[in-house]
Each structure stands twice: as structure tokens, then as C-alpha cells.
Design a protein around this motif. Structure first.
Motif, short mmCIF file in Angstrom:
data_model
loop_
_atom_site.label_atom_id
_atom_site.label_comp_id
_atom_site.label_asym_id
_atom_site.label_seq_id
_atom_site.Cartn_x
_atom_site.Cartn_y
_atom_site.Cartn_z
N PRO A 42 0.83 -1.28 0.08
CA PRO A 42 -0.08 -0.19 -0.20
C PRO A 42 0.81 1.38 0.03
O PRO A 42 1.72 1.29 0.77
N ASN A 43 0.47 2.26 -0.85
CA ASN A 43 1.30 3.53 -0.91
C ASN A 43 1.39 4.36 0.42
O ASN A 43 2.20 4.77 1.00
N GLY A 44 0.45 4.10 1.37
CA GLY A 44 0.34 4.88 2.57
C GLY A 44 1.42 4.21 3.62
O GLY A 44 1.63 4.83 4.34
N ARG A 45 1.85 3.19 3.07
CA ARG A 45 2.80 2.33 4.01
C ARG A 45 3.99 2.12 3.65
O ARG A 45 4.71 1.60 4.06
N ILE A 46 4.36 2.94 2.66
CA ILE A 46 5.76 2.67 1.94
C ILE A 46 7.00 3.05 2.81
O ILE A 46 8.02 2.15 2.69
N ASP A 47 6.81 3.85 3.84
CA ASP A 47 7.81 4.05 4.66
C ASP A 47 8.20 2.73 5.50
O ASP A 47 9.28 2.78 5.81
N GLU A 48 7.39 1.71 5.81
CA GLU A 48 7.61 0.52 6.29
C GLU A 48 8.77 -0.33 5.80
O GLU A 48 9.20 -1.13 6.43
N LEU A 49 8.82 -0.01 4.54
CA LEU A 49 9.87 -0.84 3.70
C LEU A 49 11.37 -0.36 3.88
O LEU A 49 12.15 -1.01 3.38
N LEU A 50 11.48 0.86 4.48
CA LEU A 50 13.09 1.50 4.40
C LEU A 50 13.60 0.53 5.30
O LEU A 50 13.06 0.20 6.16
N PRO A 51 14.85 0.44 5.03
CA PRO A 51 15.63 -0.47 5.94
C PRO A 51 15.76 0.04 7.53
O PRO A 51 16.12 -0.76 8.32
N LEU A 52 15.35 1.33 7.76
CA LEU A 52 15.32 1.71 9.04
C LEU A 52 14.25 1.19 9.89
O LEU A 52 14.05 1.13 11.14
N ASN A 53 13.08 0.53 8.99
CA ASN A 53 12.00 0.22 9.81
C ASN A 53 11.74 -1.11 9.35
O ASN A 53 10.51 -1.83 9.65
N SER A 54 12.63 -1.73 8.45
CA SER A 54 12.36 -3.25 7.90
C SER A 54 12.37 -4.16 9.02
O SER A 54 13.31 -4.23 10.04
N THR A 55 11.36 -5.31 8.90
CA THR A 55 11.58 -6.36 9.65
C THR A 55 12.00 -7.48 8.88
O THR A 55 11.89 -8.74 9.19
N THR A 56 12.57 -7.33 7.79
CA THR A 56 12.96 -8.44 6.69
C THR A 56 14.17 -9.10 7.28
O THR A 56 15.24 -8.51 8.06
N ALA A 57 14.17 -10.34 7.59
CA ALA A 57 15.35 -11.12 8.18
C ALA A 57 16.47 -11.08 7.45
O ALA A 57 16.60 -11.02 6.09
N SER A 58 17.76 -10.81 7.84
CA SER A 58 19.06 -10.62 7.42
C SER A 58 19.56 -12.12 6.93
O SER A 58 19.18 -13.19 7.46
#
Length: 45
Positions: free
Chosen positions: A29-45
Motif C-alpha cells: 500500500p502506498n500509505g505504508r511505503i515508509d515501512e519498507l525502508l531499512p530503518l523500519n524493515s523487519t526483513t530477516a537478514s
């Protein structure tokens, strides 16, 4: 380049973060695009 450096500084593996982000982007969703930034990411390394 700065996004990859930020991912690394936040304990993420840059290529894994970028791959996951690009896979999610088309349906994210466009309104949540900031969640994809690496500062906010929950992506496992």
C-alpha cells in the motif's frame, strides 16, 4: 547506495533486504511505503 548502506548499518544483509523489498513493492500500500525502508524493515537478514 545509501539505502544499502543504511540496511547494513541496521544489521540487515543488504541484498536480502533489497530483494525482499522489490518483491513486496508491487502490492504494498502506498500509505505504508515508509515501512519498507531499512530503518523500519523487519526483513530477516
Amino acid at each position: 547506495q545509501s539505502l544499502l548502506a543504511t540496511a547494513k548499518l541496521n544489521g540487515l544483509e543488504p541484498l536480502a533486504w533489497l530483494t525482499a523489498t522489490l518483491e513486496r513493492l508491487p502490492t504494498w500500500p502506498n500509505g505504508r511505503i515508509d515501512e519498507l525502508l531499512p530503518l523500519n524493515s523487519t526483513t530477516a537478514s
